[in-house]
Design a protein around this motif. Sequence first.
Motif, short mmCIF file in Angstrom:
data_model
loop_
_atom_site.label_atom_id
_atom_site.label_comp_id
_atom_site.label_asym_id
_atom_site.label_seq_id
_atom_site.Cartn_x
_atom_site.Cartn_y
_atom_site.Cartn_z
N ARG A 163 0.87 -1.18 0.00
CA ARG A 163 0.00 0.00 0.00
C ARG A 163 0.91 1.23 0.00
O ARG A 163 1.79 1.34 0.86
CB ARG A 163 -0.90 0.02 1.24
N VAL A 164 0.69 2.13 -0.94
CA VAL A 164 1.59 3.28 -1.06
C VAL A 164 0.80 4.59 -1.12
O VAL A 164 -0.30 4.65 -1.66
CB VAL A 164 2.48 3.16 -2.31
N LEU A 165 1.39 5.63 -0.51
CA LEU A 165 0.85 6.98 -0.62
C LEU A 165 1.50 7.69 -1.79
O LEU A 165 2.70 7.52 -2.04
CB LEU A 165 1.13 7.78 0.65
N CYS A 166 0.71 8.50 -2.51
CA CYS A 166 1.28 9.20 -3.65
C CYS A 166 0.55 10.52 -3.89
O CYS A 166 -0.60 10.70 -3.50
CB CYS A 166 1.23 8.33 -4.90
N ALA A 167 1.26 11.41 -4.57
CA ALA A 167 0.70 12.70 -4.99
C ALA A 167 1.53 13.21 -6.16
O ALA A 167 2.66 12.76 -6.38
CB ALA A 167 0.70 13.70 -3.84
N SER A 168 0.97 14.14 -6.89
CA SER A 168 1.69 14.70 -8.04
C SER A 168 2.72 15.73 -7.58
O SER A 168 2.56 16.36 -6.52
CB SER A 168 0.71 15.35 -9.00
N PRO A 169 3.78 15.95 -8.36
CA PRO A 169 4.75 17.01 -8.02
C PRO A 169 4.09 18.38 -7.92
O PRO A 169 4.47 19.19 -7.06
CB PRO A 169 5.74 16.94 -9.19
N ALA A 170 3.10 18.66 -8.78
CA ALA A 170 2.43 19.97 -8.75
C ALA A 170 1.70 20.16 -7.43
O ALA A 170 1.75 21.25 -6.84
CB ALA A 170 1.46 20.08 -9.93
N SER A 230 -5.21 12.07 -8.66
CA SER A 230 -3.88 12.34 -8.11
C SER A 230 -2.99 13.01 -9.16
O SER A 230 -2.29 13.98 -8.86
CB SER A 230 -3.23 11.03 -7.64
N LEU A 231 -3.03 12.52 -10.37
CA LEU A 231 -2.24 13.10 -11.45
C LEU A 231 -2.66 14.54 -11.74
O LEU A 231 -1.84 15.38 -12.12
CB LEU A 231 -2.38 12.26 -12.73
N ALA A 232 -3.96 14.81 -11.54
CA ALA A 232 -4.46 16.17 -11.78
C ALA A 232 -4.10 17.14 -10.67
O ALA A 232 -4.40 18.34 -10.77
CB ALA A 232 -5.98 16.12 -11.97
N GLY A 235 -4.78 15.94 -4.73
CA GLY A 235 -4.35 15.64 -3.38
C GLY A 235 -3.58 14.35 -3.29
O GLY A 235 -2.99 13.87 -4.27
N ILE A 236 -3.58 13.76 -2.08
CA ILE A 236 -2.82 12.54 -1.78
C ILE A 236 -3.77 11.35 -1.78
O ILE A 236 -4.85 11.40 -1.18
CB ILE A 236 -2.13 12.67 -0.40
N SER A 237 -3.37 10.28 -2.44
CA SER A 237 -4.18 9.06 -2.45
C SER A 237 -3.35 7.88 -1.97
O SER A 237 -2.11 7.94 -1.95
CB SER A 237 -4.72 8.78 -3.86
N VAL A 246 4.81 2.46 -12.35
CA VAL A 246 5.28 3.11 -13.58
C VAL A 246 5.24 4.63 -13.44
O VAL A 246 6.14 5.34 -13.90
CB VAL A 246 4.43 2.65 -14.79
N LEU A 247 4.22 5.14 -12.77
CA LEU A 247 4.09 6.58 -12.58
C LEU A 247 5.15 7.11 -11.63
O LEU A 247 5.61 8.25 -11.76
CB LEU A 247 2.69 6.92 -12.07
N PHE A 248 5.57 6.29 -10.67
CA PHE A 248 6.70 6.67 -9.81
C PHE A 248 7.99 6.77 -10.64
O PHE A 248 8.77 7.71 -10.49
CB PHE A 248 6.90 5.65 -8.69
N LYS A 249 8.18 5.79 -11.51
CA LYS A 249 9.42 5.76 -12.30
C LYS A 249 9.50 6.93 -13.28
O LYS A 249 10.59 7.43 -13.57
CB LYS A 249 9.51 4.42 -13.05
N THR A 250 8.35 7.35 -13.80
CA THR A 250 8.36 8.47 -14.75
C THR A 250 8.30 9.82 -14.06
O THR A 250 8.41 10.87 -14.72
CB THR A 250 7.16 8.35 -15.71
N GLY A 251 8.11 9.83 -12.73
CA GLY A 251 8.06 11.08 -11.99
C GLY A 251 6.72 11.78 -12.04
O GLY A 251 6.58 12.89 -11.52
N GLN A 252 5.70 11.12 -12.61
CA GLN A 252 4.37 11.73 -12.67
C GLN A 252 3.69 11.74 -11.30
O GLN A 252 2.85 12.59 -11.02
CB GLN A 252 3.49 11.00 -13.69
#
Length: 299
Positions: A163-170, A230-232, A235-237, A246-252
């Motif tokens: 289970r991972v937390l993620c958010a966009s750089p923006a 999240s990509l938009a 917030g944090i999901s 894959v989105l972590f690897k691409t930095g998205q």
Amino acid sequence: MDKLHLMTVFVAVAEEDGFAAAARRLGMSPPAVTRAIAALEARLGVKLLNRSTRYVRVTEAGQRYLDDARRIIADVETADEATAGINAEPRGHLTVTAPVLFGKMYVMASIVDYLQRYPAMDVSALFLDRVVNLLEEGVDVGIRIGELPDSSMKAIRVGQIRRVLCASPAYLAHAGQPQHPDQLRAHSMIAASSVTPMTEWRFSHQGQNLAFKFKPRLTITSNDAAIEASLAGLGISRLLSYQVDVLFKTGQLIHLLPEYETAPLPVHVVHRENRYASTRVRSFVDLIVTQLREKMATH
């Protein structure tokens, strides 16, 4: 009449919710189907079906008998396959279930490979974000994420996910990056209910368990939609690692608080334990176990 034939007719009527539809499925006449059900009920001394001019429904006793009849018919089919020879080419129909995104990303390629290897086979793929009861729903093989309850199913572990937390750089650029679960209270949160059915996320750090309760800014039933939000930059999901690696690897997306993650979730291939080895099931399980272990080696 042959008892197995009567069981087969009953299962068809119960699954088709009607005599006419069952007759079409079995290639019989409706009167012959009616006679078969009457003979079965007379033999058992129990009413299996409630009938009206508008519908046919199984009784409570009929539901119990339906479950047993499905199991017996499946055992006979697999016994026939075993007797025909362990090296016989698989033929017939196979039903496989997996979570939606996992099925799309990991299972579909194996199904295509299987169908290309065995031209006499066809497959129904049920990609659903719910636990499918293999026996009740007539499913041959399932992929399960998470701890398994005790059951009669044969389970083969193929990997694990987190289970991972993620958010966009923006998002993080204007809201800041949390360094501790307590700091999540100041953030906009996205809850994917198929992953987090309650608005409480659990964390673990240096042997201590932490719980974080919150009111989501957005609650979504689709993991795909949670990823898009999240990509938009909403917030944090919290998602599963295979969905966003894959989105972590691409930095998205940015991986947050990895040191606070709970124990990984096991992934199993499950199928109904049988006294006989079904050529259809055995060949597919052998293929997908090997391929999933290779694909999940990095998780």
